[in-house]
Design a protein around this motif. Structure first.
Motif, PDB file in Angstrom:
ATOM      1  N   GLN A   1       0.832  -1.199   0.000  1.00  0.00           N
ATOM      2  CA  GLN A   1       0.000   0.000   0.000  1.00  0.00           C
ATOM      3  C   GLN A   1       0.867   1.250   0.000  1.00  0.00           C
ATOM      4  N   MET A   2       1.950   1.244   0.789  1.00  0.00           N
ATOM      5  CA  MET A   2       2.871   2.384   0.819  1.00  0.00           C
ATOM      6  C   MET A   2       3.517   2.602  -0.547  1.00  0.00           C
ATOM      7  N   VAL A   3       3.934   1.499  -1.180  1.00  0.00           N
ATOM      8  CA  VAL A   3       4.556   1.600  -2.498  1.00  0.00           C
ATOM      9  C   VAL A   3       3.580   2.189  -3.507  1.00  0.00           C
ATOM     10  N   SER A   4       2.336   1.752  -3.452  1.00  0.00           N
ATOM     11  CA  SER A   4       1.320   2.261  -4.378  1.00  0.00           C
ATOM     12  C   SER A   4       1.059   3.740  -4.148  1.00  0.00           C
ATOM     13  N   VAL A   5       1.054   4.157  -2.889  1.00  0.00           N
ATOM     14  CA  VAL A   5       0.855   5.576  -2.581  1.00  0.00           C
ATOM     15  C   VAL A   5       2.005   6.401  -3.136  1.00  0.00           C
ATOM     16  N   VAL A   6       3.237   5.953  -2.930  1.00  0.00           N
ATOM     17  CA  VAL A   6       4.406   6.669  -3.451  1.00  0.00           C
ATOM     18  C   VAL A   6       4.349   6.747  -4.973  1.00  0.00           C
ATOM     19  N   ALA A   7       3.925   5.668  -5.631  1.00  0.00           N
ATOM     20  CA  ALA A   7       3.870   5.630  -7.096  1.00  0.00           C
ATOM     21  C   ALA A   7       2.933   6.698  -7.650  1.00  0.00           C
ATOM     22  N   SER A   8       1.918   7.070  -6.911  1.00  0.00           N
ATOM     23  CA  SER A   8       0.957   8.064  -7.397  1.00  0.00           C
ATOM     24  C   SER A   8       1.527   9.473  -7.424  1.00  0.00           C
ATOM     25  N   TYR A   9       2.721   9.676  -6.834  1.00  0.00           N
ATOM     26  CA  TYR A   9       3.353  10.990  -6.837  1.00  0.00           C
ATOM     27  C   TYR A   9       4.645  11.004  -7.649  1.00  0.00           C
TER      28      TYR A   9
ATOM     29  N   MET B   1      13.745  15.273 -15.266  1.00  0.00           N
ATOM     30  CA  MET B   1      14.329  16.600 -15.370  1.00  0.00           C
ATOM     31  C   MET B   1      13.850  17.184 -16.691  1.00  0.00           C
ATOM     32  N   GLU B   2      13.396  18.446 -16.663  1.00  0.00           N
ATOM     33  CA  GLU B   2      12.766  19.059 -17.830  1.00  0.00           C
ATOM     34  C   GLU B   2      13.494  20.326 -18.239  1.00  0.00           C
ATOM     35  N   ILE B   3      13.573  20.585 -19.546  1.00  0.00           N
ATOM     36  CA  ILE B   3      14.144  21.828 -20.056  1.00  0.00           C
ATOM     37  C   ILE B   3      13.025  22.837 -20.244  1.00  0.00           C
ATOM     38  N   GLN B   4      13.210  24.057 -19.758  1.00  0.00           N
ATOM     39  CA  GLN B   4      12.178  25.080 -19.823  1.00  0.00           C
ATOM     40  C   GLN B   4      12.769  26.420 -20.242  1.00  0.00           C
ATOM     41  N   ALA B   5      11.934  27.252 -20.854  1.00  0.00           N
ATOM     42  CA  ALA B   5      12.371  28.583 -21.255  1.00  0.00           C
ATOM     43  C   ALA B   5      12.044  29.616 -20.192  1.00  0.00           C
ATOM     44  N   THR B   6      11.033  29.333 -19.386  1.00  0.00           N
ATOM     45  CA  THR B   6      10.579  30.300 -18.394  1.00  0.00           C
ATOM     46  C   THR B   6      11.430  30.247 -17.149  1.00  0.00           C
ATOM     47  N   GLY B   7      11.244  31.259 -16.279  1.00  0.00           N
ATOM     48  CA  GLY B   7      11.957  31.304 -15.021  1.00  0.00           C
ATOM     49  C   GLY B   7      11.258  30.482 -13.961  1.00  0.00           C
ATOM     50  N   ALA B   8      11.668  30.700 -12.716  1.00  0.00           N
ATOM     51  CA  ALA B   8      11.169  29.881 -11.617  1.00  0.00           C
ATOM     52  C   ALA B   8       9.656  29.973 -11.456  1.00  0.00           C
ATOM     53  N   ASN B   9       9.057  31.127 -11.774  1.00  0.00           N
ATOM     54  CA  ASN B   9       7.614  31.290 -11.593  1.00  0.00           C
ATOM     55  C   ASN B   9       6.802  30.408 -12.534  1.00  0.00           C
ATOM     56  N   GLY B  10       7.446  29.880 -13.574  1.00  0.00           N
ATOM     57  CA  GLY B  10       6.725  29.055 -14.527  1.00  0.00           C
ATOM     58  C   GLY B  10       6.779  27.571 -14.219  1.00  0.00           C
ATOM     59  N   PHE B  11       7.395  27.187 -13.118  1.00  0.00           N
ATOM     60  CA  PHE B  11       7.538  25.781 -12.801  1.00  0.00           C
ATOM     61  C   PHE B  11       6.205  25.174 -12.376  1.00  0.00           C
ATOM     62  N   ASP B  12       5.974  23.959 -12.827  1.00  0.00           N
ATOM     63  CA  ASP B  12       4.784  23.217 -12.445  1.00  0.00           C
ATOM     64  C   ASP B  12       5.173  21.753 -12.382  1.00  0.00           C
ATOM     65  N   SER B  13       5.001  21.144 -11.228  1.00  0.00           N
ATOM     66  CA  SER B  13       5.430  19.761 -11.060  1.00  0.00           C
ATOM     67  C   SER B  13       4.287  18.921 -10.518  1.00  0.00           C
ATOM     68  N   LYS B  14       3.997  17.810 -11.202  1.00  0.00           N
ATOM     69  CA  LYS B  14       3.032  16.849 -10.688  1.00  0.00           C
ATOM     70  C   LYS B  14       3.715  15.842  -9.765  1.00  0.00           C
ATOM     71  N   GLN B  15       5.038  15.713  -9.903  1.00  0.00           N
ATOM     72  CA  GLN B  15       5.802  14.822  -9.053  1.00  0.00           C
ATOM     73  C   GLN B  15       6.120  15.496  -7.716  1.00  0.00           C
ATOM     74  N   LEU B  16       6.444  14.700  -6.719  1.00  0.00           N
ATOM     75  CA  LEU B  16       6.835  15.242  -5.429  1.00  0.00           C
ATOM     76  C   LEU B  16       8.098  16.099  -5.574  1.00  0.00           C
ATOM     77  N   ILE B  17       9.040  15.625  -6.381  1.00  0.00           N
ATOM     78  CA  ILE B  17      10.273  16.354  -6.606  1.00  0.00           C
ATOM     79  C   ILE B  17      10.770  16.058  -8.014  1.00  0.00           C
TER      80      ILE B  17
ATOM     81  N   ASN C   1       7.029  19.886  -4.855  1.00  0.00           N
ATOM     82  CA  ASN C   1       5.575  20.034  -4.912  1.00  0.00           C
ATOM     83  C   ASN C   1       5.009  19.940  -3.498  1.00  0.00           C
ATOM     84  N   LYS C   2       4.675  21.101  -2.915  1.00  0.00           N
ATOM     85  CA  LYS C   2       4.196  21.138  -1.529  1.00  0.00           C
ATOM     86  C   LYS C   2       2.863  20.420  -1.373  1.00  0.00           C
ATOM     87  N   SER C   3       1.952  20.582  -2.320  1.00  0.00           N
ATOM     88  CA  SER C   3       0.653  19.918  -2.223  1.00  0.00           C
ATOM     89  C   SER C   3       0.817  18.399  -2.238  1.00  0.00           C
ATOM     90  N   ALA C   4       1.707  17.914  -3.133  1.00  0.00           N
ATOM     91  CA  ALA C   4       1.964  16.474  -3.194  1.00  0.00           C
ATOM     92  C   ALA C   4       2.591  15.983  -1.895  1.00  0.00           C
TER      93      ALA C   4
END
Length: 236
Positions: free
Chosen positions: A68-76, A104-120, A139-142
């Motif tokens: 169950q713990m592994v499955s929970v971690v996998a969702s993030y 790890m993702e390549i982006q053109a925007t600065g820090a304000n444009g970051f969006d992560s669905k992963q925990l880190i 990701n604080k919400s995650a």
């Protein structure tokens, strides 16, 4: 082919003396290859190993609670698999090791444009001035959701970011010196540094960057932190 980054991510419990460590190795050649891509949005897989600490985990390793713990971690993360359960020598808790995958993702925007669905995850910006910046994104919400769901399974196991430390090893696996700028308030190869410095990493050399306590607090509040800056190679 881009080499996966190896990361060990330790999740501490409420037990006193438990220290979290996030350790990543980033290779200069892989970083340069990623930056040379003609478009943004290119991602690189990042392999992480999480260790959940709590009493009695080793005796439950084949029980539904652990899965169950592994499955929970996998969702993030992109994926998660059980590595094993081990007893920590001289301590009153065990270690549950989980291998997970992020990016790890390549982006053109600065820090304000970051969006992560992963925990880190990690992100690299490629601004017009030709200087790239490597960020770690949190990701604080995650984090809040994952912590709550883990504790619902085992109340003795939970995450504590205020006890975490992130270390990134920059490895120059090329034949040329690599110029980069280090940050302030971090530890470099075990030495504290209070100012920004221009650095040159020798061919086949490496350096370990460990975030200081203040910088870790900035990461948890702002949900991103700039680790290093370096020249961005021209795109193909």
């Amino acid at each position: 082919m881009l080499r996966k980054f190896g990361i060990a991510f330790l999740i501490a419990t409420a037990l006193s003396g438990c220290d979290q460590n996030v350790t990543a190795t980033i290779y200069v050649r892989d970083l340069q290859d990623l930056l040379s891509q003609p478009t943004n949005g290119k991602t690189v897989p990042v392999t992480m190993e999480l260790e959940v600490l709590a009493p009695g985990l080793r005796d439950k390793c084949d029980k539904p609670e652990i899965q169950q713990m592994v499955s929970v971690v996998a969702s993030y993360f992109d994926s998660a698999t059980l590595v094993g359960c081990e007893q920590v020598k001289g301590a009153m808790y065990d270690t549950l090791r989980i291998k997970s995958g992020t990016m790890m993702e390549i982006q053109a925007t600065g820090a304000n444009g970051f969006d992560s669905k992963q925990l880190i995850k990690f992100a690299v910006t490629r601004p017009d001035n030709g200087v790239a910046t490597l960020f770690v994104v949190f990701n604080k919400s995650a984090y809040d959701e994952l912590n709550e769901r883990i504790r619902a399974i085992n109340m003795m196991a939970h995450l504590k970011t205020d006890e975490a430390h992130i270390t990134v090893v920059l490895d120059n696996d090329t034949r040329e010196p690599f110029k980069w700028a280090s940050g302030s308030g971090n530890w470099y190869d075990g030495r504290p540094q209070a100012i920004v410095r221009q650095e040159t990493l020798a061919p086949r050399g490496s350096t370990a960057m460990k975030l200081g306590d203040v910088n870790m607090a900035v990461l948890t509040i702002d949900q991103n932190f700039a680790l290093a800056a370096f020249p961005s190679p021209p795109t193909e």
